[in-house]
Design a protein around this motif. Sequence first.
Motif, short mmCIF file in Angstrom:
data_model
loop_
_atom_site.label_atom_id
_atom_site.label_comp_id
_atom_site.label_asym_id
_atom_site.label_seq_id
_atom_site.Cartn_x
_atom_site.Cartn_y
_atom_site.Cartn_z
N ASN A 1 0.81 -1.22 0.00
CA ASN A 1 0.00 0.00 0.00
C ASN A 1 0.85 1.27 0.00
OD1 ASN A 1 -2.52 -1.32 0.03
ND2 ASN A 1 -2.27 -1.72 2.22
N ARG A 2 2.13 1.13 0.30
CA ARG A 2 3.11 2.21 0.29
C ARG A 2 2.76 3.41 1.15
NH1 ARG A 2 5.95 3.82 -4.58
NH2 ARG A 2 7.44 4.27 -2.96
N PRO A 3 2.52 3.19 2.46
CA PRO A 3 2.27 4.33 3.35
C PRO A 3 3.55 5.13 3.55
CG PRO A 3 2.55 2.34 4.63
CD PRO A 3 2.55 1.92 3.18
N LEU B 1 7.83 12.85 9.10
CA LEU B 1 8.62 13.93 9.70
C LEU B 1 8.85 15.06 8.70
CD1 LEU B 1 10.31 14.99 12.10
CD2 LEU B 1 12.22 13.66 11.20
N ASP B 2 9.28 14.72 7.49
CA ASP B 2 9.52 15.74 6.45
C ASP B 2 8.24 16.52 6.15
OD1 ASP B 2 12.18 14.93 6.26
OD2 ASP B 2 11.86 13.75 4.42
N THR B 3 7.13 15.80 6.03
CA THR B 3 5.86 16.45 5.72
C THR B 3 5.46 17.40 6.85
OG1 THR B 3 5.13 14.58 4.38
CG2 THR B 3 3.42 16.05 5.20
N ARG C 1 0.00 7.12 0.03
CA ARG C 1 1.10 8.02 0.39
C ARG C 1 0.74 9.48 0.12
NH1 ARG C 1 1.95 4.68 -3.72
NH2 ARG C 1 2.72 5.43 -5.73
N ALA C 2 -0.02 9.73 -0.95
CA ALA C 2 -0.46 11.10 -1.26
C ALA C 2 -1.56 11.54 -0.29
CB ALA C 2 -0.94 11.19 -2.70
N VAL C 3 -2.47 10.63 0.04
CA VAL C 3 -3.53 10.95 1.00
C VAL C 3 -2.93 11.30 2.35
CG1 VAL C 3 -5.51 10.02 2.27
CG2 VAL C 3 -5.25 9.50 -0.16
N GLN C 4 -1.99 10.49 2.82
CA GLN C 4 -1.37 10.75 4.12
C GLN C 4 -0.61 12.07 4.13
OE1 GLN C 4 0.88 7.08 4.57
NE2 GLN C 4 -0.66 6.27 5.99
N GLU D 1 -3.25 14.89 4.14
CA GLU D 1 -3.89 15.00 5.45
C GLU D 1 -3.01 15.75 6.44
OE1 GLU D 1 -6.65 10.96 5.55
OE2 GLU D 1 -4.62 10.87 6.36
N ARG D 2 -1.74 15.42 6.47
CA ARG D 2 -0.82 16.05 7.42
C ARG D 2 -0.68 17.55 7.11
NH1 ARG D 2 1.35 11.63 10.13
NH2 ARG D 2 2.89 12.77 11.34
N LEU D 3 -0.57 17.88 5.83
CA LEU D 3 -0.46 19.29 5.45
C LEU D 3 -1.75 20.04 5.77
CD1 LEU D 3 1.30 18.81 2.03
CD2 LEU D 3 2.28 19.98 4.00
N CYS D 4 -2.86 19.45 5.40
CA CYS D 4 -4.17 20.09 5.59
C CYS D 4 -4.45 20.31 7.08
CB CYS D 4 -5.25 19.24 4.94
SG CYS D 4 -6.83 20.08 4.79
N ASN D 5 -4.12 19.34 7.91
CA ASN D 5 -4.36 19.48 9.35
C ASN D 5 -3.61 20.67 9.93
OD1 ASN D 5 -6.08 17.30 9.45
ND2 ASN D 5 -4.49 15.86 10.08
N THR D 6 -2.49 21.03 9.32
CA THR D 6 -1.69 22.15 9.82
C THR D 6 -2.06 23.48 9.20
OG1 THR D 6 0.17 20.66 10.23
CG2 THR D 6 0.69 23.00 10.08
N ILE D 7 -2.24 23.53 7.88
CA ILE D 7 -2.46 24.83 7.23
C ILE D 7 -3.91 25.11 6.87
CG2 ILE D 7 -0.10 24.94 6.35
CD1 ILE D 7 -1.28 24.31 3.54
N ALA D 8 -4.76 24.08 6.87
CA ALA D 8 -6.17 24.28 6.50
C ALA D 8 -7.07 23.32 7.27
CB ALA D 8 -6.34 24.12 5.00
#
Length: 154
Positions: A19-21, A28-30, A54-57, A60-67
């Motif tokens: 599934n390539r998570p 950490l980088d994200t 991998r794109a969803v994760q 999600e991490r970016l959106c949780n922080t900036i939006a």
Amino acid sequence: MKLYLQQHGEACSKEVDPNRPLTEQGRLDTDRIAAILKKAGVQVDRVIHSGKLRAVQTAERLCNTIAPGLALEASGSINPNDNPIAFDQYKEDSEKDILVVGHLPFIAKLVSHLVIGDEDKTIVTFQPGSIVCLERVNDMNWRIDWMIRPELFS
């Protein structure tokens, strides 16, 4: 309009997990990039991803922080080997800033398509987790405002 194009963070190999998570380093980088974007005041109206884990994760991490609270959108036209011209449909609303989380070679080809009109000429080199900000100059032209690569954190 600003367009933020990010390659997903570092992902597990197919052999480790089909599934390539995201790996721990990918997460950490994200998170580091998300913190930089937040500190810089980056805001987006839409977050689009390919639907691959991998794109969803990453999205999600970016959106949780900036939006926080913004709904993520999956797109079937931003997969690794998709034609970047198909992305033109998303550029119609020139008032909205968009974050796109996808894959190579699509993301690199999209930058080239938008900036120089030739998807086959590489003008930026991505590594997992890299993000580039493009800004629309007028109806036909885009410019690169900046790029962040995770190697800057090493």
